[in-house]
Design an enzyme around this catalytic site. Structure first.
Site, PDB file in Angstrom:
ATOM      1  N   GLY A 149       0.829  -1.201   0.000  1.00 54.58           N
ATOM      2  CA  GLY A 149       0.000   0.000   0.000  1.00 54.58           C
ATOM      3  C   GLY A 149       0.863   1.249   0.000  1.00 54.58           C
ATOM      4  O   GLY A 149       1.971   1.249  -0.518  1.00 54.58           O
ATOM      5  N   CYS A 150       0.345   2.288   0.589  1.00 57.47           N
ATOM      6  CA  CYS A 150       1.036   3.584   0.669  1.00 57.47           C
ATOM      7  C   CYS A 150       2.451   3.398   1.209  1.00 57.47           C
ATOM      8  O   CYS A 150       2.633   2.977   2.338  1.00 57.47           O
ATOM      9  CB  CYS A 150       0.245   4.518   1.572  1.00 57.47           C
ATOM     10  N   PHE A 151       3.455   3.708   0.406  1.00 58.21           N
ATOM     11  CA  PHE A 151       4.817   3.432   0.850  1.00 58.21           C
ATOM     12  C   PHE A 151       5.276   4.319   1.994  1.00 58.21           C
ATOM     13  O   PHE A 151       6.205   3.981   2.713  1.00 58.21           O
ATOM     14  CB  PHE A 151       5.830   3.389  -0.283  1.00 58.21           C
ATOM     15  N   TRP A 152       4.622   5.440   2.223  1.00 62.97           N
ATOM     16  CA  TRP A 152       5.009   6.292   3.349  1.00 62.97           C
ATOM     17  C   TRP A 152       4.841   5.556   4.673  1.00 62.97           C
ATOM     18  O   TRP A 152       5.726   5.543   5.509  1.00 62.97           O
ATOM     19  CB  TRP A 152       4.165   7.555   3.400  1.00 62.97           C
ATOM     20  N   CYS A 161      -0.721   9.308   6.438  1.00 61.51           N
ATOM     21  CA  CYS A 161      -0.996   7.977   5.904  1.00 61.51           C
ATOM     22  C   CYS A 161      -1.605   7.123   6.998  1.00 61.51           C
ATOM     23  O   CYS A 161      -1.187   7.213   8.147  1.00 61.51           O
ATOM     24  CB  CYS A 161       0.315   7.355   5.383  1.00 61.51           C
TER      25      CYS A 161
END
EC number: 1.8.4.11
Length: 157
Positions: free
Chosen positions: A9-12, A154
């Site tokens: 998912g969101c790499f952050w 995030c």
């Protein structure tokens, strides 16, 4: 030093999750698993490149094992959700373990079996296990994003 590559998912948020783990030496967020050379965020976010937002982890294998990293991977996201993590929807947010050698492939496949057998999740794991291709670093403003901008950006942290 050893390396692991995951997409969750969101790499952050994934980067922030792994940075807290003892034995993780360095993280880089980027793009892999697609068909476009030198992808960049504005292109990847369309979902048309085949790349996943990913994290490359350099770790000290004398402190943490690959098996432990795979366990942490399953703890940081919903591996039963196909092409979606929270509000982020599309193949660029899919769950993937990108293996660098046959040992990592075997461990990934065995861990999926183990996690499915545990019954932790209500549905079966849909995480892909794929051979790692070229890892392209994301733009600098994405690196350590939550450290720079705060964790509210995030949802998985």
């Amino acid at each position: 030093m050893a390396t692991a590559i995951f997409a969750a998912g969101c790499f952050w948020g994934v980067e922030a999750w792994f940075e807290r783990i003892d034995g993780v030496v360095e993280t880089k967020v980027g793009y892999t698993g697609g068909k476009v050379d030198r992808p960049y965020y504005e292109l990847v976010k369309t979902g048309k490149t085949g790349h996943a937002e990913s994290i490359k982890i350099d770790y000290d294998a004398s402190v943490i094992s690959y098996q432990q990293l795979v366990d942490a991977f399953f703890e940081c996201h919903d591996p039963t959700s196909k092409n979606r993590q929270g509000e982020d929807v599309g193949s660029q947010y899919r769950s993937v373990i990108f293996y660098l050698d046959e040992s990592q492939r075997y461990i990934a496949e065995e861990k999926i079996k183990q996690w499915n057998e545990k019954g932790v999740f209500k549905k079966s794991i849909v995480t892909e296990v794929a051979q790692a291709g070229t890892f392209y670093d994301a733009e600098e403003y994405h690196q350590k994003y939550l450290q720079k901008n705060g964790s509210a950006a995030c949802g998985i942290v």
